[in-house]
Motif scaffolding. Structure first.
Motif, PDB file in Angstrom:
ATOM      1  N   GLN A 377       0.833  -1.196   0.000  1.00 39.85           N
ATOM      2  CA  GLN A 377       0.000   0.000   0.000  1.00 39.85           C
ATOM      3  C   GLN A 377       0.875   1.255   0.000  1.00 39.85           C
ATOM      4  O   GLN A 377       1.917   1.309   0.643  1.00 39.85           O
ATOM      5  CB  GLN A 377      -0.937   0.018   1.202  1.00 39.85           C
ATOM      6  CG  GLN A 377      -0.228   0.025   2.551  1.00 39.85           C
ATOM      7  CD  GLN A 377      -1.217   0.068   3.688  1.00 39.85           C
ATOM      8  OE1 GLN A 377      -2.401  -0.074   3.479  1.00 39.85           O
ATOM      9  NE2 GLN A 377      -0.719   0.288   4.893  1.00 39.85           N
ATOM     10  N   ILE A 398       2.544  -1.580  -9.804  1.00 39.74           N
ATOM     11  CA  ILE A 398       1.760  -1.144  -8.643  1.00 39.74           C
ATOM     12  C   ILE A 398       2.077   0.322  -8.430  1.00 39.74           C
ATOM     13  O   ILE A 398       3.239   0.707  -8.247  1.00 39.74           O
ATOM     14  CB  ILE A 398       2.115  -1.967  -7.393  1.00 39.74           C
ATOM     15  CG1 ILE A 398       1.716  -3.428  -7.613  1.00 39.74           C
ATOM     16  CG2 ILE A 398       1.417  -1.412  -6.156  1.00 39.74           C
ATOM     17  CD1 ILE A 398       2.423  -4.399  -6.708  1.00 39.74           C
ATOM     18  N   THR A 402      -1.797   0.650  -5.679  1.00 41.61           N
ATOM     19  CA  THR A 402      -2.871   0.069  -6.477  1.00 41.61           C
ATOM     20  C   THR A 402      -2.289  -0.733  -7.633  1.00 41.61           C
ATOM     21  O   THR A 402      -1.457  -0.225  -8.386  1.00 41.61           O
ATOM     22  CB  THR A 402      -3.795   1.172  -7.031  1.00 41.61           C
ATOM     23  OG1 THR A 402      -4.349   1.908  -5.937  1.00 41.61           O
ATOM     24  CG2 THR A 402      -4.938   0.581  -7.851  1.00 41.61           C
ATOM     25  N   PHE A 403      -2.717  -1.962  -7.772  1.00 45.52           N
ATOM     26  CA  PHE A 403      -2.293  -2.807  -8.878  1.00 45.52           C
ATOM     27  C   PHE A 403      -2.886  -2.261 -10.177  1.00 45.52           C
ATOM     28  O   PHE A 403      -4.098  -2.101 -10.308  1.00 45.52           O
ATOM     29  CB  PHE A 403      -2.768  -4.240  -8.627  1.00 45.52           C
ATOM     30  CG  PHE A 403      -2.642  -5.165  -9.802  1.00 45.52           C
ATOM     31  CD1 PHE A 403      -1.447  -5.294 -10.485  1.00 45.52           C
ATOM     32  CD2 PHE A 403      -3.737  -5.921 -10.222  1.00 45.52           C
ATOM     33  CE1 PHE A 403      -1.330  -6.146 -11.573  1.00 45.52           C
ATOM     34  CE2 PHE A 403      -3.627  -6.784 -11.294  1.00 45.52           C
ATOM     35  CZ  PHE A 403      -2.428  -6.896 -11.979  1.00 45.52           C
ATOM     36  N   LYS A 404      -2.023  -1.961 -11.157  1.00 43.39           N
ATOM     37  CA  LYS A 404      -2.468  -1.345 -12.402  1.00 43.39           C
ATOM     38  C   LYS A 404      -2.591  -2.338 -13.551  1.00 43.39           C
ATOM     39  O   LYS A 404      -3.416  -2.156 -14.446  1.00 43.39           O
ATOM     40  CB  LYS A 404      -1.498  -0.231 -12.815  1.00 43.39           C
ATOM     41  CG  LYS A 404      -1.492   0.956 -11.865  1.00 43.39           C
ATOM     42  CD  LYS A 404      -2.816   1.691 -11.904  1.00 43.39           C
ATOM     43  CE  LYS A 404      -2.788   2.955 -11.072  1.00 43.39           C
ATOM     44  NZ  LYS A 404      -4.070   3.673 -11.120  1.00 43.39           N
ATOM     45  N   ASP A 429      -8.046  -5.051 -12.940  1.00 45.91           N
ATOM     46  CA  ASP A 429      -8.685  -4.513 -11.740  1.00 45.91           C
ATOM     47  C   ASP A 429      -7.811  -4.741 -10.516  1.00 45.91           C
ATOM     48  O   ASP A 429      -7.183  -5.789 -10.364  1.00 45.91           O
ATOM     49  CB  ASP A 429     -10.039  -5.188 -11.505  1.00 45.91           C
ATOM     50  CG  ASP A 429     -11.089  -4.709 -12.488  1.00 45.91           C
ATOM     51  OD1 ASP A 429     -10.887  -3.631 -13.081  1.00 45.91           O
ATOM     52  OD2 ASP A 429     -12.101  -5.412 -12.671  1.00 45.91           O
ATOM     53  N   SER A 430      -7.796  -3.743  -9.650  1.00 45.83           N
ATOM     54  CA  SER A 430      -7.126  -3.880  -8.364  1.00 45.83           C
ATOM     55  C   SER A 430      -8.181  -4.202  -7.322  1.00 45.83           C
ATOM     56  O   SER A 430      -9.098  -3.399  -7.089  1.00 45.83           O
ATOM     57  CB  SER A 430      -6.398  -2.576  -8.009  1.00 45.83           C
ATOM     58  OG  SER A 430      -5.707  -2.708  -6.786  1.00 45.83           O
ATOM     59  N   ASN A 431      -8.100  -5.375  -6.737  1.00 48.60           N
ATOM     60  CA  ASN A 431      -9.093  -5.783  -5.741  1.00 48.60           C
ATOM     61  C   ASN A 431      -8.435  -6.686  -4.699  1.00 48.60           C
ATOM     62  O   ASN A 431      -7.229  -6.918  -4.732  1.00 48.60           O
ATOM     63  CB  ASN A 431     -10.279  -6.488  -6.425  1.00 48.60           C
ATOM     64  CG  ASN A 431      -9.820  -7.602  -7.358  1.00 48.60           C
ATOM     65  OD1 ASN A 431      -8.948  -8.393  -7.005  1.00 48.60           O
ATOM     66  ND2 ASN A 431     -10.397  -7.657  -8.553  1.00 48.60           N
ATOM     67  N   SER A 434      -6.540  -9.717  -6.332  1.00 49.03           N
ATOM     68  CA  SER A 434      -5.269  -9.398  -7.002  1.00 49.03           C
ATOM     69  C   SER A 434      -4.195  -9.037  -5.981  1.00 49.03           C
ATOM     70  O   SER A 434      -3.039  -9.441  -6.105  1.00 49.03           O
ATOM     71  CB  SER A 434      -5.463  -8.252  -8.007  1.00 49.03           C
ATOM     72  OG  SER A 434      -5.881  -7.061  -7.374  1.00 49.03           O
ATOM     73  N   LYS A 435      -4.594  -8.294  -4.936  1.00 44.54           N
ATOM     74  CA  LYS A 435      -3.631  -7.936  -3.889  1.00 44.54           C
ATOM     75  C   LYS A 435      -3.086  -9.184  -3.206  1.00 44.54           C
ATOM     76  O   LYS A 435      -1.859  -9.338  -3.034  1.00 44.54           O
ATOM     77  CB  LYS A 435      -4.311  -7.034  -2.858  1.00 44.54           C
ATOM     78  CG  LYS A 435      -3.466  -6.774  -1.613  1.00 44.54           C
ATOM     79  CD  LYS A 435      -4.286  -6.077  -0.546  1.00 44.54           C
ATOM     80  CE  LYS A 435      -3.537  -6.050   0.775  1.00 44.54           C
ATOM     81  NZ  LYS A 435      -4.327  -5.452   1.861  1.00 44.54           N
TER      82      LYS A 435
END
Length: 453
Positions: A377, A398, A402-404, A429-431, A434-435
């Protein structure tokens, strides 16, 4: 199969142009399998501005073959192919016009990379081939010559195929094959698959996706589907018409794509990705004494987790390691049920928070240190991993935590120039999933390197 082409012409009035050069690369969606490149004698004068633009002059074409001499080769290399070109309307019109002069009705399905780019790579300042590939970091040689422009279009189209998460391009191709009544057997399907890491897509006869999977060996995994006796496998065997695939090289990208594309396409034989993809998580809690504890619990989507794990054993192992690395207390983290001090205190591996010897403020600083160092983060980082071949690398971006998305690159400036990297990134999508996939992968796997920016 695709026939990616570029044509140079004499210029002149509409439908009176002649072809001066043609380049066609036959592309199976993954690599070039055939090619045809030739100058063509147009039997008419080239416009001066075209000579200046392409460098092709009348003298160069005197001994070049006339169109009727290369027509058979063009028909052969484009047979059963979808024609792909940058501004396909122009190139396809020129080809049809030349063939009509020979009394032959040349017809092929076609795709335009200008239109595809506008849909899949929106908000670019220009969609001219030169400016677009420059913005995407795609190397280009021999601009305004057929071979250079066609090869750049191959690389652009490969990127567009990867960005097409809903697989509309591939689906339309499969439907084209269905119209011809082709029905490959399971053995034929498996024989055409690679033994590499990536995603595979199982299609039924109308092109619809019925299953998506990932594997470090696509051929082996699909063969297992076709030989397995489970109810789901038998249904897949009954309905499968074709299996397409996308090599990723990186297992991390395969995991991320599998999770996202199942959500986007909702294949009927994939179980929906539920929170149980990582059923165990670590949560931060504050006890009555004021100490922050890391608690291992069943994943609860209503709560914000610090990290998630695929099994109880994995979560427990990670918590022991965290506790040890940050000199935390096994008793506070519920790893040891004792009434007095924890066992590591006897070995001088715990500062005594378990018996009040260390203040909550001092102890909690180390817990917060773990939190800051083990979350991406607010971080700007690029995870560099394997590519699809030995010259290539993959990048997972990232930005601000946020994962791009991801990209493939073979030139260092593409990944070191963040603006170019953003242009070639295939957005995702960053969710929560994915994190957790990224954090879990970084914990367990060795990547090539990570870059901060």
């Amino acid at each position: 199969m695709y026939a990616i082409l570029d044509i140079e012409t004499t210029g002149g009035q509409y439908n009176e142009e002649g072809i001066t050069e043609i380049a066609i690369y036959k592309f199976d969606g993954h690599e070039i399998v055939d090619q045809f490149i030739s100058l063509v004698n147009p039997e008419k004068t080239i416009q001066p501005f075209v000579v200046k633009l392409t460098g092709i002059n009348n003298a160069m074409l005197h001994s070049a073959p006339k169109f009727y001499e290369v027509a058979k080769r063009i028909i052969e290399i484009t047979e059963d192919c979808v024609i792909v070109a940058h501004n396909a309307q122009f190139d396809y019109r020129i080809l049809r016009t030349e063939f009509s002069r020979l009394g032959y009705d040349f017809q092929r399905k076609n795709l335009c990379t200008v239109e595809l780019s506008k849909k899949l790579i929106p908000e670019q300042p220009s969609y001219s081939l030169g400016k677009l590939v420059r913005a995407l970091g795609i190397p280009m040689a021999d601009r305004h010559r057929a071979s250079g422009d066609a090869l750049a279009t191959v690389k652009l189209f490969k990127m567009l195929l990867a960005k097409d998460l809903e697989k509309e391009i591939v689906k339309s191709f499969i439907k084209t094959e269905v119209e011809k009544g082709l029905a490959p057997k399971l053995l034929d399907i498996v024989s055409g698959l690679p033994s590499t890491t990536g995603i595979y897509y199982v299609h039924k006869e109308n092109g619809d996706l019925i299953y998506i999977g990932k594997s470090r060996n696509i051929k082996k995994r699909v063969n297992q589907h076709f030989t397995n006796g489970s109810t789901k496998s038998k249904k897949i065997q009954l309905e499968v018409f074709d299996v397409t695939y996308e090599e990723t090289g990186s297992e991390l990208i395969a995991l991320l794509k599998e999770a996202e594309e199942i959500k986007v396409n909702k294949p009927k034989y994939n179980r929906s990705l539920k929170k149980t993809i990582f059923p165990w998580s670590l949560y931060l809690e504050k006890g009555t004494e004021g100490y922050l504890s890391l608690k291992m619990q069943k994943t609860d989507a209503r709560k914000k987790e610090l990290a998630s794990f695929a099994s109880h054993a994995e979560a427990q192992s990670a918590l022991f390691k965290i506790t040890d690395n940050y000199r935390l207390c096994q008793k506070i983290n519920s790893l040891e049920a004792v009434k007095t001090h924890c066992f590591p205190f006897e070995l001088n591996q715990c500062n005594g928070a378990c018996i009040g010897k260390e203040s909550p403020e001092e102890y909690n600083r180390r817990v917060e240190d773990f939190f800051e160092n083990n979350e991406y983060q607010n971080q700007n980082m690029i995870i560099i991993d394997r590519g699809r071949n030995i010259q290539e690398r993959s990048a997972v971006l990232i930005e601000n935590g946020t994962f791009k998305g991801y990209a493939f690159f073979d030139l260092n400036y593409q990944v070191n120039n963040i603006e170019i990297l953003k242009n070639i990134i295939i957005p995702m999508d960053s969710n929560r999933d994915s994190k957790n996939i990224i954090l879990s992968y970084l914990r367990k796997k060795k990547v090539f390197k990570t870059l901060s920016f």
